[in-house]
Design a protein around this motif. Structure first.
Motif, PDB file in Angstrom:
ATOM      1  N   ASP A 245      -1.346  -4.582   1.682  1.00  0.00           N
ATOM      2  CA  ASP A 245      -1.515  -3.533   0.910  1.00  0.00           C
ATOM      3  C   ASP A 245      -2.250  -3.228   0.198  1.00  0.00           C
ATOM      4  OD1 ASP A 245       0.764  -2.864   2.465  1.00  0.00           O
ATOM      5  OD2 ASP A 245       2.445  -3.529   0.605  1.00  0.00           O
ATOM      6  N   ALA A 246      -3.393  -3.940  -1.186  1.00  0.00           N
ATOM      7  CA  ALA A 246      -4.056  -4.153  -1.342  1.00  0.00           C
ATOM      8  C   ALA A 246      -5.889  -4.172  -0.642  1.00  0.00           C
ATOM      9  CB  ALA A 246      -4.463  -5.835  -2.141  1.00  0.00           C
ATOM     10  N   LEU A 247      -5.458  -4.337   0.570  1.00  0.00           N
ATOM     11  CA  LEU A 247      -7.095  -4.228   0.813  1.00  0.00           C
ATOM     12  C   LEU A 247      -6.693  -3.025   1.806  1.00  0.00           C
ATOM     13  CD1 LEU A 247      -7.393  -7.921   1.898  1.00  0.00           C
ATOM     14  CD2 LEU A 247      -8.831  -7.114   0.063  1.00  0.00           C
ATOM     15  N   GLU A 248      -5.569  -2.928   2.595  1.00  0.00           N
ATOM     16  CA  GLU A 248      -5.101  -1.510   3.289  1.00  0.00           C
ATOM     17  C   GLU A 248      -5.352  -1.717   5.100  1.00  0.00           C
ATOM     18  OE1 GLU A 248      -7.553   1.753   2.413  1.00  0.00           O
ATOM     19  OE2 GLU A 248      -6.412   1.870   0.295  1.00  0.00           O
ATOM     20  N   VAL A 249      -5.175  -3.042   5.172  1.00  0.00           N
ATOM     21  CA  VAL A 249      -4.881  -3.540   6.465  1.00  0.00           C
ATOM     22  C   VAL A 249      -3.356  -4.132   7.220  1.00  0.00           C
ATOM     23  CG1 VAL A 249      -7.636  -4.560   6.035  1.00  0.00           C
ATOM     24  CG2 VAL A 249      -5.445  -5.805   5.263  1.00  0.00           C
ATOM     25  N   SER A 250      -3.762  -4.660   8.259  1.00  0.00           N
ATOM     26  CA  SER A 250      -2.283  -4.841   8.673  1.00  0.00           C
ATOM     27  C   SER A 250      -1.939  -6.116   8.129  1.00  0.00           C
ATOM     28  CB  SER A 250      -2.531  -4.454  10.498  1.00  0.00           C
ATOM     29  OG  SER A 250      -3.036  -6.177  10.796  1.00  0.00           O
ATOM     30  N   VAL A 251      -0.866  -7.131   8.465  1.00  0.00           N
ATOM     31  CA  VAL A 251      -0.569  -7.911   8.139  1.00  0.00           C
ATOM     32  C   VAL A 251      -1.113  -8.938   8.963  1.00  0.00           C
ATOM     33  CG1 VAL A 251       1.819 -10.037   8.125  1.00  0.00           C
ATOM     34  CG2 VAL A 251       1.847  -7.592   6.834  1.00  0.00           C
ATOM     35  N   ARG A 252      -1.303  -9.183   9.856  1.00  0.00           N
ATOM     36  CA  ARG A 252      -1.713  -9.063  11.573  1.00  0.00           C
ATOM     37  C   ARG A 252      -3.102  -9.660  10.529  1.00  0.00           C
ATOM     38  NH1 ARG A 252      -0.699 -10.393  16.451  1.00  0.00           N
ATOM     39  NH2 ARG A 252       1.100  -8.795  16.447  1.00  0.00           N
ATOM     40  N   THR A 253      -4.210  -8.760  10.446  1.00  0.00           N
ATOM     41  CA  THR A 253      -5.682  -9.207  10.110  1.00  0.00           C
ATOM     42  C   THR A 253      -5.954  -9.913   8.384  1.00  0.00           C
ATOM     43  OG1 THR A 253      -6.066  -6.728  10.663  1.00  0.00           O
ATOM     44  CG2 THR A 253      -7.337  -7.874   9.205  1.00  0.00           C
ATOM     45  N   VAL A 254      -4.680 -10.028   7.891  1.00  0.00           N
ATOM     46  CA  VAL A 254      -4.105 -10.797   6.689  1.00  0.00           C
ATOM     47  C   VAL A 254      -4.696 -11.927   6.749  1.00  0.00           C
ATOM     48  CG1 VAL A 254      -3.374 -11.616   4.093  1.00  0.00           C
ATOM     49  CG2 VAL A 254      -3.822  -9.094   4.907  1.00  0.00           C
ATOM     50  N   TYR A 255      -3.504 -12.259   7.939  1.00  0.00           N
ATOM     51  CA  TYR A 255      -3.165 -14.015   8.146  1.00  0.00           C
ATOM     52  C   TYR A 255      -4.738 -14.106   9.382  1.00  0.00           C
ATOM     53  CZ  TYR A 255       1.722 -13.619   8.201  1.00  0.00           C
ATOM     54  OH  TYR A 255       2.360 -12.899   7.932  1.00  0.00           O
ATOM     55  N   ARG A 256      -5.916 -13.258   9.849  1.00  0.00           N
ATOM     56  CA  ARG A 256      -6.908 -13.818  10.882  1.00  0.00           C
ATOM     57  C   ARG A 256      -7.570 -14.071   9.886  1.00  0.00           C
ATOM     58  NH1 ARG A 256      -5.799  -9.553  14.152  1.00  0.00           N
ATOM     59  NH2 ARG A 256      -7.438  -8.551  13.344  1.00  0.00           N
ATOM     60  N   ASP A 257      -8.102 -13.515   8.298  1.00  0.00           N
ATOM     61  CA  ASP A 257      -8.765 -13.577   7.204  1.00  0.00           C
ATOM     62  C   ASP A 257      -8.661 -15.111   6.463  1.00  0.00           C
ATOM     63  OD1 ASP A 257      -9.777 -11.175   7.898  1.00  0.00           O
ATOM     64  OD2 ASP A 257      -9.152  -9.611   6.869  1.00  0.00           O
ATOM     65  N   VAL A 258      -7.126 -15.029   6.189  1.00  0.00           N
ATOM     66  CA  VAL A 258      -7.185 -16.405   5.962  1.00  0.00           C
ATOM     67  C   VAL A 258      -7.864 -17.451   6.372  1.00  0.00           C
ATOM     68  CG1 VAL A 258      -4.443 -17.566   4.628  1.00  0.00           C
ATOM     69  CG2 VAL A 258      -5.167 -15.466   4.256  1.00  0.00           C
ATOM     70  N   GLU A 259      -7.096 -17.949   7.495  1.00  0.00           N
ATOM     71  CA  GLU A 259      -7.972 -18.383   8.800  1.00  0.00           C
ATOM     72  C   GLU A 259      -9.054 -18.926   8.812  1.00  0.00           C
ATOM     73  OE1 GLU A 259      -6.620 -17.789  12.084  1.00  0.00           O
ATOM     74  OE2 GLU A 259      -4.492 -18.284  12.065  1.00  0.00           O
ATOM     75  N   SER A 260      -9.731 -17.289   8.667  1.00  0.00           N
ATOM     76  CA  SER A 260     -11.638 -17.939   8.898  1.00  0.00           C
ATOM     77  C   SER A 260     -12.011 -17.984   7.014  1.00  0.00           C
ATOM     78  CB  SER A 260     -11.692 -15.875   9.134  1.00  0.00           C
ATOM     79  OG  SER A 260     -11.628 -15.514   9.719  1.00  0.00           O
ATOM     80  N   LEU A 261     -10.843 -17.822   6.067  1.00  0.00           N
ATOM     81  CA  LEU A 261     -11.918 -18.346   5.210  1.00  0.00           C
ATOM     82  C   LEU A 261     -11.401 -20.443   4.688  1.00  0.00           C
ATOM     83  CD1 LEU A 261      -9.843 -15.690   2.096  1.00  0.00           C
ATOM     84  CD2 LEU A 261     -12.882 -16.045   2.691  1.00  0.00           C
ATOM     85  N   GLY A 262     -10.219 -19.951   5.184  1.00  0.00           N
ATOM     86  CA  GLY A 262      -9.566 -21.595   5.328  1.00  0.00           C
ATOM     87  C   GLY A 262     -11.161 -22.939   6.127  1.00  0.00           C
ATOM     88  N   ALA A 263     -11.491 -21.673   7.426  1.00  0.00           N
ATOM     89  CA  ALA A 263     -12.762 -22.407   7.784  1.00  0.00           C
ATOM     90  C   ALA A 263     -14.124 -22.686   7.298  1.00  0.00           C
ATOM     91  CB  ALA A 263     -12.791 -22.240   9.236  1.00  0.00           C
ATOM     92  N   ALA A 264     -13.660 -21.429   6.245  1.00  0.00           N
ATOM     93  CA  ALA A 264     -15.058 -21.689   6.324  1.00  0.00           C
ATOM     94  C   ALA A 264     -15.504 -22.582   4.607  1.00  0.00           C
ATOM     95  CB  ALA A 264     -15.874 -20.472   5.652  1.00  0.00           C
ATOM     96  N   GLY A 265     -13.677 -23.208   4.585  1.00  0.00           N
ATOM     97  CA  GLY A 265     -14.772 -24.799   3.528  1.00  0.00           C
ATOM     98  C   GLY A 265     -13.874 -23.766   2.084  1.00  0.00           C
ATOM     99  N   VAL A 266     -13.078 -22.410   2.021  1.00  0.00           N
ATOM    100  CA  VAL A 266     -12.023 -22.102   1.019  1.00  0.00           C
ATOM    101  C   VAL A 266     -10.754 -22.567   0.671  1.00  0.00           C
ATOM    102  CG1 VAL A 266     -11.658 -19.834  -0.071  1.00  0.00           C
ATOM    103  CG2 VAL A 266     -13.339 -19.849   1.003  1.00  0.00           C
ATOM    104  N   PRO A 267     -10.352 -23.639  -0.797  1.00  0.00           N
ATOM    105  CA  PRO A 267      -9.420 -24.046  -0.838  1.00  0.00           C
ATOM    106  C   PRO A 267      -8.093 -23.322  -0.793  1.00  0.00           C
ATOM    107  CG  PRO A 267     -10.384 -23.966  -2.508  1.00  0.00           C
ATOM    108  CD  PRO A 267     -11.546 -23.411  -1.320  1.00  0.00           C
TER     109      PRO A 267
END
Length: 330
Positions: A26-48
């Motif tokens: 809701d805050a980013l105005e995207v779908s929940v599925r997009t949030v799942y993908r973005d969180v995975e990308s952050l984790g892959a980039a080393g963000v804890p």
């Protein structure tokens, strides 16, 4: 776009702590599925970033994970909060950009400085437009601001006071200015530097042609000079009047600042009746007639003769319409 969204997601978690996928979406105005993908990308980039399971779960950052700005003082943090103008930023098409920038700044600030910014926000608020004035529609402001930023020529259809009322001009837009709740465009028309009220623009076409912006052009200096010349140019005439002490004080509340300031500065010493002679700048006899009537019987026009006659005619017409208090009805 995705890189910017990833940064915003990271800063949301850093600012607010644990958030659910739905809250992030809701805050980013995207779908929940997009949030799942973005969180995975952050984790892959080393963000804890990790997920807490269960009804009260959500995503959050590992405790202690923060980015910080260094070298900023408490006073600077407070000033940055006061610099934010969400209304004008939204009119420029930069509302979301300002919100994202503020989010990044807050996330980067040490907690004690961020708290000072919150204290300022709770105690000070900027409301630029004047009283009793609805916001002027400026549907073409975003396009003009974009052309200013990219140094692109524009073709505008503009409504003006002179005839013909509507004109079309090709302009080199140099800057936009917000003055008392109204937007103005500073632009070159040929080799002449002019100012246009954005609310009077009826159509804008941003052209492919670019122009060379002079390195010597200073928008703030130009605007200060233009406003000074405009105020001096508007009041081409003057009226000599005598007023009561009460009217001399009251005029500051009912007259434009330039008029009341000049009249009060030029006021002489009280005469035997306590009235004071002064000179007031006016745009024209008709304009002076309208403004001077605001002071009622507390002002007498001495010159010019045509203005005195106009005010006298109005006073006599009103006297005929309204009987003397306590007298018989008309």
């Amino acid at each position: 776009m995705r890189a910017s969204r990833l940064v915003s997601l990271l800063l949301l978690l850093q600012n607010r702590g644990r958030l659910t996928a739905r809250e992030l979406a809701d805050a980013l105005e995207v779908s929940v599925r997009t949030v799942y993908r973005d969180v995975e990308s952050l984790g892959a980039a080393g963000v804890p970033v990790y997920a807490d399971r269960g009804p009260a779960g959500g995503y959050r950052l590992l405790d202690g994970y923060r980015t910080r700005l260094t070298g900023m003082t408490a006073g600077e943090a407070e000033a940055l909060v006061l610099a934010g103008m969400p209304g004008p930023a939204a009119e420029l098409g930069l509302g979301s950009v300002l919100a994202a920038a503020e989010l990044k700044l807050r996330a980067a600030l040490p907690a004690e400085l961020a708290d000072r910014g919150d204290r300022v926000r709770q105690r000070f608020h900027l409301d630029a437009p004047g009283w009793f004035r609805d916001p002027e529609p400026v549907p073409h402001l975003t396009a003009l601001a974009g052309a200013v930023w990219e140094d692109r020529m524009v073709r505008v259809r503009y409504l003006r006071w002179q005839r013909p009322r509507e004109v079309t001009r090709v302009l080199a837009p140099l800057g936009v200015v917000l003055k008392a709740g109204r937007w103005y465009l500073a632009a070159l028309s040929g080799d002449q530097l002019r100012t246009y009220r954005v609310g009077a623009v009826r159509q804008v076409t941003v052209l492919d042609e670019r122009f060379d912006r002079s390195a010597d052009f200073d928008l703030a200096a130009f605007w200060a000079d233009w406003t000074d010349r405009y105020e001096r140019g508007v009041y081409r005439d003057e009226a000599r009047i005598r007023v009561t002490a009460a009217a001399l004080e009251f005029m500051a509340y009912v007259w434009p600042t330039a008029m009341s300031r000049a009249a009060r500065a030029a006021a002489g010493e009280p005469d035997a009746e306590g009235w004071r002679h002064t000179t007031v700048p006016i745009e024209s006899v008709r304009h002076g007639h309208t403004e001077l009537l605001k002071l009622g019987a507390q002002v007498e026009v001495l010159a010019p003769p045509e203005l005195r006659e106009m005010v006298a005619a109005t006073a006599h017409a009103m006297a005929e319409r309204y009987p003397r208090p306590g007298g018989p009805p008309a």
